[in-house]
Design a protein around this motif. Structure first.
Motif: not given
Length: 163
Positions: A93-102
């Motif tokens: 779930r957090l990887a998906t959030i990181f993917a939006v920003h980086f």
């Protein structure tokens, strides 16, 4: 001429290296994202989560369980087992959030930093620094409020406004 030969050799080797497919690039990116989340967040949170749930479960147990050592071992084993299963979900779930920003390149740079000596030191010190910063911010905030209200009180008084 001697400088050109190594350059040509590198270019020839690079041309022989098979290019990654879009699916392989995406899989590598997702792997890097999960690794970054693990290094920067979940590995650091795990001990806190374990301690918190150990305390919660201990509060639910009788004051003197039949075999407290065995009970504690069971609690630790079960907390560890559930964390092993569920942290992977959180990391995804957090990887998906990181993917939006980086971007993939930025994720690789962040990984390189976090895996460096100074990056590991930064992560290790961050919990202590957060506590120290929280205290400094609270103190600063109180000083700011006092100074602001003193100035507003004086300014409003000169304008005949009650405050």
């Amino acid at each position: 001429m001697y400088r050109v030969i190594p350059l040509l050799l590198i270019l020839a080797l690079a041309a022989c290296t098979p290019a990654l497919t879009p699916q392989e690039r995406e899989a590598a990116y997702r792997n890097d994202l999960r690794r970054l989340v693990r290094i920067s967040l979940t590995e650091r949170l795990r001990p806190q989560i374990e301690a918190s749930y150990r305390q919660q479960v201990a509060a639910l147990l009788p004051a003197d369980p039949p075999s407290s050592e065995a009970t504690n071992r069971m609690v630790d084993e079960e907390i560890g087992a559930v964390l092993d299963l569920k942290l992977a979900d959180l990391e995804e779930r957090l990887a998906t959030i990181f993917a939006v920003h980086f971007t993939p390149g930025e994720i690789r740079q962040l990984l390189a930093f976090h895996e460096s000596e100074v990056g590991r030191k930064s992560l290790a010190a961050s919990a202590a620094m957060a506590g120290e910063s929280r205290d400094a911010i609270q103190e600063w905030s109180q000083e700011f409020e006092q100074a602001l209200f003193e100035r507003l009180t004086d300014r409003f008084a000169t304008e005949g406004i009650e405050f």
